[in-house]
Write a protein that holds these residues in place. Sequence first.
Motif, PDB file in Angstrom:
ATOM      1  N   SER A 268       0.851  -1.190   0.000  1.00 49.45           N
ATOM      2  CA  SER A 268       0.000   0.000   0.000  1.00 49.45           C
ATOM      3  C   SER A 268       0.889   1.243   0.000  1.00 49.45           C
ATOM      4  O   SER A 268       2.073   1.172   0.339  1.00 49.45           O
ATOM      5  CB  SER A 268      -0.889   0.007   1.254  1.00 49.45           C
ATOM      6  OG  SER A 268      -0.099   0.209   2.409  1.00 49.45           O
ATOM      7  N   CYS A 269       0.319   2.368  -0.367  1.00 54.23           N
ATOM      8  CA  CYS A 269       1.072   3.626  -0.341  1.00 54.23           C
ATOM      9  C   CYS A 269       1.500   3.948   1.087  1.00 54.23           C
ATOM     10  O   CYS A 269       2.597   4.461   1.306  1.00 54.23           O
ATOM     11  CB  CYS A 269       0.246   4.769  -0.927  1.00 54.23           C
ATOM     12  SG  CYS A 269       0.039   4.650  -2.708  1.00 54.23           S
ATOM     13  N   HIS A 270       0.657   3.625   2.056  1.00 54.26           N
ATOM     14  CA  HIS A 270       0.989   3.865   3.468  1.00 54.26           C
ATOM     15  C   HIS A 270       2.210   3.042   3.875  1.00 54.26           C
ATOM     16  O   HIS A 270       3.125   3.548   4.522  1.00 54.26           O
ATOM     17  CB  HIS A 270      -0.191   3.512   4.379  1.00 54.26           C
ATOM     18  CG  HIS A 270      -1.289   4.508   4.333  1.00 54.26           C
ATOM     19  ND1 HIS A 270      -1.374   5.566   5.200  1.00 54.26           N
ATOM     20  CD2 HIS A 270      -2.371   4.618   3.512  1.00 54.26           C
ATOM     21  CE1 HIS A 270      -2.453   6.287   4.928  1.00 54.26           C
ATOM     22  NE2 HIS A 270      -3.073   5.731   3.900  1.00 54.26           N
ATOM     23  N   ARG A 271       2.215   1.764   3.504  1.00 49.82           N
ATOM     24  CA  ARG A 271       3.320   0.883   3.886  1.00 49.82           C
ATOM     25  C   ARG A 271       4.614   1.281   3.183  1.00 49.82           C
ATOM     26  O   ARG A 271       5.683   1.324   3.786  1.00 49.82           O
ATOM     27  CB  ARG A 271       2.979  -0.569   3.576  1.00 49.82           C
ATOM     28  CG  ARG A 271       4.027  -1.532   4.108  1.00 49.82           C
ATOM     29  CD  ARG A 271       3.596  -2.971   4.027  1.00 49.82           C
ATOM     30  NE  ARG A 271       2.377  -3.276   4.758  1.00 49.82           N
ATOM     31  CZ  ARG A 271       2.327  -3.550   6.064  1.00 49.82           C
ATOM     32  NH1 ARG A 271       3.414  -3.538   6.781  1.00 49.82           N
ATOM     33  NH2 ARG A 271       1.179  -3.837   6.636  1.00 49.82           N
TER      34      ARG A 271
ATOM     35  N   SER B   9       6.357  10.870   2.651  1.00 48.90           N
ATOM     36  CA  SER B   9       4.953  11.066   3.009  1.00 48.90           C
ATOM     37  C   SER B   9       4.058  10.151   2.172  1.00 48.90           C
ATOM     38  O   SER B   9       4.408   9.751   1.057  1.00 48.90           O
ATOM     39  CB  SER B   9       4.542  12.521   2.792  1.00 48.90           C
ATOM     40  OG  SER B   9       4.537  12.826   1.413  1.00 48.90           O
ATOM     41  N   VAL B  10       2.899   9.828   2.722  1.00 48.45           N
ATOM     42  CA  VAL B  10       1.928   8.992   2.019  1.00 48.45           C
ATOM     43  C   VAL B  10       1.478   9.697   0.738  1.00 48.45           C
ATOM     44  O   VAL B  10       1.319   9.063  -0.306  1.00 48.45           O
ATOM     45  CB  VAL B  10       0.724   8.676   2.925  1.00 48.45           C
ATOM     46  CG1 VAL B  10      -0.344   7.915   2.166  1.00 48.45           C
ATOM     47  CG2 VAL B  10       1.174   7.894   4.143  1.00 48.45           C
TER      48      VAL B  10
ATOM     49  N   SER C 190       1.715   8.235  -3.034  1.00 48.08           N
ATOM     50  CA  SER C 190       0.493   8.151  -3.832  1.00 48.08           C
ATOM     51  C   SER C 190       0.625   8.911  -5.156  1.00 48.08           C
ATOM     52  O   SER C 190       0.287   8.387  -6.221  1.00 48.08           O
ATOM     53  CB  SER C 190      -0.678   8.708  -3.022  1.00 48.08           C
ATOM     54  OG  SER C 190      -1.845   8.697  -3.776  1.00 48.08           O
TER      55      SER C 190
END
Length: 66
Positions: A22-25, A33-34, A38
């Motif tokens: 995921s973009c968060h991971r 930064s997320v 992204s």
Amino acid sequence: MPSPLSADLRERVVAAVMAGASCHRAAARFGVSVSSASRWSERFRHEGQLASKPMGGDHTSKRMPG
């Protein structure tokens, strides 16, 4: 104005997202930064570009060139 992050870092973040992270991971893993993870992933999917966009210049004026 801050300088763009390295192309190598962008490539590693996008590769992680394309591999299923995921973009968060991916953001947490590489310390960005997320929103950056992204934006970079989205731009790569749509345009195939990893390089940063040009910085500076006149972004508000609607003047015609020439």
